[in-house]
Design a protein around this motif. Structure first.
Motif, PDB file in Angstrom:
ATOM      1  N   SER A  41       0.752  -1.261  -0.154  1.00 54.99           N
ATOM      2  CA  SER A  41      -0.034  -0.044   0.096  1.00 54.99           C
ATOM      3  C   SER A  41       0.912   1.285  -0.017  1.00 54.99           C
ATOM      4  CB  SER A  41      -0.875  -0.243   1.187  1.00 54.99           C
ATOM      5  OG  SER A  41      -1.686   1.496   1.299  1.00 54.99           O
ATOM      6  N   ALA A  42       1.744   1.343   0.812  1.00 56.62           N
ATOM      7  CA  ALA A  42       2.552   2.417   1.055  1.00 56.62           C
ATOM      8  C   ALA A  42       3.586   2.672  -0.297  1.00 56.62           C
ATOM      9  CB  ALA A  42       3.741   2.426   2.090  1.00 56.62           C
ATOM     10  N   LEU A  43       4.022   1.666  -0.938  1.00 58.24           N
ATOM     11  CA  LEU A  43       4.701   1.517  -2.135  1.00 58.24           C
ATOM     12  C   LEU A  43       3.708   2.089  -3.426  1.00 58.24           C
ATOM     13  CD1 LEU A  43       7.311   1.396  -3.446  1.00 58.24           C
ATOM     14  CD2 LEU A  43       6.941  -1.091  -3.493  1.00 58.24           C
ATOM     15  N   THR A  44       2.480   1.804  -3.491  1.00 56.18           N
ATOM     16  CA  THR A  44       1.782   2.110  -4.481  1.00 56.18           C
ATOM     17  C   THR A  44       1.412   3.703  -4.340  1.00 56.18           C
ATOM     18  OG1 THR A  44       0.670  -0.130  -4.484  1.00 56.18           O
ATOM     19  CG2 THR A  44      -0.606   1.697  -5.334  1.00 56.18           C
ATOM     20  N   LYS A  45       1.155   4.006  -2.993  1.00 58.21           N
ATOM     21  CA  LYS A  45       1.139   5.501  -2.907  1.00 58.21           C
ATOM     22  C   LYS A  45       1.990   6.380  -3.359  1.00 58.21           C
ATOM     23  CE  LYS A  45      -2.366   4.849   0.809  1.00 58.21           C
ATOM     24  NZ  LYS A  45      -2.939   5.180   2.307  1.00 58.21           N
ATOM     25  N   ALA A  46       3.288   6.079  -2.896  1.00 57.58           N
ATOM     26  CA  ALA A  46       4.615   6.594  -3.458  1.00 57.58           C
ATOM     27  C   ALA A  46       4.765   6.798  -4.903  1.00 57.58           C
ATOM     28  CB  ALA A  46       5.742   5.970  -2.690  1.00 57.58           C
ATOM     29  N   ILE A  47       4.547   5.767  -5.569  1.00 54.77           N
ATOM     30  CA  ILE A  47       4.549   5.579  -7.102  1.00 54.77           C
ATOM     31  C   ILE A  47       3.671   6.446  -7.616  1.00 54.77           C
ATOM     32  CG2 ILE A  47       4.382   3.967  -8.980  1.00 54.77           C
ATOM     33  CD1 ILE A  47       5.569   1.791  -7.472  1.00 54.77           C
ATOM     34  N   ALA A  48       2.263   6.504  -7.115  1.00 50.76           N
ATOM     35  CA  ALA A  48       1.187   7.270  -7.515  1.00 50.76           C
ATOM     36  C   ALA A  48       1.663   8.786  -7.403  1.00 50.76           C
ATOM     37  CB  ALA A  48      -0.159   7.103  -6.825  1.00 50.76           C
ATOM     38  N   LYS A  49       2.305   9.172  -6.458  1.00 47.53           N
ATOM     39  CA  LYS A  49       2.634  10.573  -6.398  1.00 47.53           C
ATOM     40  C   LYS A  49       3.823  11.129  -6.912  1.00 47.53           C
ATOM     41  CE  LYS A  49       0.539  10.730  -1.829  1.00 47.53           C
ATOM     42  NZ  LYS A  49       0.970  10.900  -0.082  1.00 47.53           N
ATOM     43  N   ARG A  50       4.425   9.927  -7.742  1.00 47.81           N
ATOM     44  CA  ARG A  50       5.745  10.520  -8.432  1.00 47.81           C
ATOM     45  C   ARG A  50       5.638  11.399  -9.340  1.00 47.81           C
ATOM     46  NH1 ARG A  50       8.418   5.175 -10.266  1.00 47.81           N
ATOM     47  NH2 ARG A  50       8.836   4.974  -8.074  1.00 47.81           N
ATOM     48  N   PRO A  51       4.588  11.377 -10.371  1.00 45.18           N
ATOM     49  CA  PRO A  51       4.786  12.459 -11.243  1.00 45.18           C
ATOM     50  C   PRO A  51       4.474  13.814 -10.775  1.00 45.18           C
ATOM     51  CG  PRO A  51       3.522  10.664 -11.929  1.00 45.18           C
ATOM     52  CD  PRO A  51       3.833  10.519 -10.344  1.00 45.18           C
ATOM     53  N   TYR A  52       3.584  13.951  -9.750  1.00 49.92           N
ATOM     54  CA  TYR A  52       3.620  15.515  -9.018  1.00 49.92           C
ATOM     55  C   TYR A  52       4.610  15.629  -8.431  1.00 49.92           C
ATOM     56  CZ  TYR A  52       2.108  18.747  -5.389  1.00 49.92           C
ATOM     57  OH  TYR A  52       2.037  19.603  -4.278  1.00 49.92           O
ATOM     58  N   LYS A  53       5.348  15.125  -7.691  1.00 47.50           N
ATOM     59  CA  LYS A  53       6.780  15.400  -7.051  1.00 47.50           C
ATOM     60  C   LYS A  53       7.639  15.761  -8.274  1.00 47.50           C
ATOM     61  CE  LYS A  53       6.310  12.526  -2.985  1.00 47.50           C
ATOM     62  NZ  LYS A  53       6.885  11.563  -2.106  1.00 47.50           N
ATOM     63  N   ARG A  54       7.843  14.994  -9.108  1.00 47.67           N
ATOM     64  CA  ARG A  54       8.713  15.604 -10.156  1.00 47.67           C
ATOM     65  C   ARG A  54       8.425  16.806 -10.793  1.00 47.67           C
ATOM     66  NH1 ARG A  54       9.027   9.767 -13.643  1.00 47.67           N
ATOM     67  NH2 ARG A  54      10.647   8.659 -12.408  1.00 47.67           N
ATOM     68  N   GLN A  55       7.068  17.145 -10.940  1.00 47.29           N
ATOM     69  CA  GLN A  55       6.716  18.515 -11.581  1.00 47.29           C
ATOM     70  C   GLN A  55       7.003  19.717 -10.627  1.00 47.29           C
ATOM     71  OE1 GLN A  55       2.628  18.687 -12.132  1.00 47.29           O
ATOM     72  NE2 GLN A  55       2.592  20.732 -13.084  1.00 47.29           N
ATOM     73  N   LEU A  56       6.917  19.202  -9.168  1.00 42.29           N
ATOM     74  CA  LEU A  56       7.049  20.364  -8.250  1.00 42.29           C
ATOM     75  C   LEU A  56       8.628  20.582  -7.936  1.00 42.29           C
ATOM     76  CD1 LEU A  56       5.540  21.748  -5.765  1.00 42.29           C
ATOM     77  CD2 LEU A  56       6.189  20.048  -4.137  1.00 42.29           C
ATOM     78  N   GLU A  57       9.420  19.603  -8.246  1.00 40.17           N
ATOM     79  CA  GLU A  57      10.836  19.825  -8.316  1.00 40.17           C
ATOM     80  C   GLU A  57      11.372  20.521  -9.543  1.00 40.17           C
ATOM     81  OE1 GLU A  57      12.363  15.760  -7.992  1.00 40.17           O
ATOM     82  OE2 GLU A  57      11.933  15.622  -5.971  1.00 40.17           O
ATOM     83  N   SER A  58      10.811  20.513 -10.708  1.00 43.24           N
ATOM     84  CA  SER A  58      11.075  21.069 -11.742  1.00 43.24           C
ATOM     85  C   SER A  58      10.686  22.689 -11.779  1.00 43.24           C
ATOM     86  CB  SER A  58      10.681  20.608 -13.143  1.00 43.24           C
ATOM     87  OG  SER A  58       8.966  20.528 -13.037  1.00 43.24           O
ATOM     88  N   GLN A  59       9.787  23.085 -10.934  1.00 40.69           N
ATOM     89  CA  GLN A  59       9.516  24.540 -10.798  1.00 40.69           C
ATOM     90  C   GLN A  59      10.613  25.356 -10.370  1.00 40.69           C
ATOM     91  OE1 GLN A  59       6.012  24.616  -8.451  1.00 40.69           O
ATOM     92  NE2 GLN A  59       4.734  23.666  -9.665  1.00 40.69           N
TER      93      GLN A  59
END
Length: 281
Positions: free
Chosen positions: A150-168
């Motif tokens: 469950s924790a790994l699935t949630k982390a993978i699901a949030k990955r695109p959002y975190k990448r977008q946040l880091e690119s700002q």
């Protein structure tokens, strides 16, 4: 293979509670879990936007305790495939593999001779983790296995959002409210609060002092402009020292002072990454 054990119902129940789709399909590696993400495609059709499916790089492999120990004892550095059969798998070098072993301690307690092998298995495990860069998880119950999935699935699901946040340009300016952040609107509302928070991160700086400096110079660019207008180095260092700071306790005004003024000046203009700003530390 993940459903062979009667206790597997516990982790399937946790999987069902997640906000995602899942299916049981044959895998390249038996008893493994992989993730796929549905992404909007740039192409479209008369029926609407098309969706493409992308494979994630994580692969979680469940290994039986008995099989895991047997493979560890035969492990040598040149041949990690003895623990995980990766040879010949397409794209195996681009994926991240982790092993999950459920019930290893219970297996050692009830199987004669396995407790004596603990030292040897630890040595082989070091080879596996350090040389093979492979994470190994030891879980006592299927409930813990489900929680990890469950924790790994949630982390993978949030990955695109975190990448977008880091690119700002300003990743610390959160788009929404969070525990210790400031909401920044599209029109720039909230940037002054971010600037004040940044000043407050200096050692021994109160919220009142940070607010006084941010009111005198409402943005970093305005402060830099003021430094450029100073004629001497001493004038730059002392630029902020006489800014009045109102005290909520005594009601008397005090000043920012030369020490903090110097530290902020060095922070704004120095190009030395190892420079120590606070001489008292």
């Amino acid at each position: 293979g993940l459903l062979k054990d009667p206790g597997s119902d516990a982790w399937v129940k946790i999987l069902s509670s997640l906000d995602c789709k899942y299916s049981f399909e044959p895998q390249a590696i038996p008893c493994s879990i992989t993730w796929r993400r549905n992404m909007p495609n740039t192409l479209s059709s008369p029926d609407g936007p098309m969706v493409k499916t992308e494979e994630e790089k994580e692969v979680l492999v469940l290994v039986e305790p008995e099989d895991f120990l047997k493979r560890l004892f035969s492990l040598t550095q040149p041949d990690l495939n003895q623990v995980l059969p990766l040879a010949g798998l397409e794209g195996s070098s681009t994926k991240t593999y982790s092993l999950a072993v459920v019930g290893l301690d219970a297996y050692r307690r009830y199987v004669p001779g396995e407790r004596r092998c603990q030292g040897s298995s630890q040595q082989a495990l070091v080879v596996l983790q350090l040389w093979g860069n492979m994470e190994v998880l030891f879980l006592d119950t299927w409930q813990e296995f489900g929680q990890h999935v469950s924790a790994l699935t949630k982390a993978i699901a949030k990955r695109p959002y975190k990448r977008q946040l880091e690119s700002q340009e300003l990743p610390f300016c959160a788009a929404g409210a969070w525990a210790s952040g400031v909401r920044v609107e599209k029109d720039g509302t909230g940037l002054w609060q971010v600037w004040k928070r940044q000043i407050q991160q200096f050692n021994r700086v109160s919220p009142a002092t940070a607010a006084a400096i941010a009111e005198a110079y409402p943005s970093p660019s305005l402060l830099l402009q003021a430094y450029q207008e100073c004629s001497t180095e001493d004038e730059k260092r002392l630029l902020l020292s006489d800014i009045p700071v109102k005290s909520d306790i005594s009601g008397k005004d005090r000043r920012v002072g030369p020490d903090l003024s110097r530290r902020i000046y060095l922070f704004m203009v120095s190009t030395d990454p190892d420079l120590v700003l606070d001489l008292s530390t």
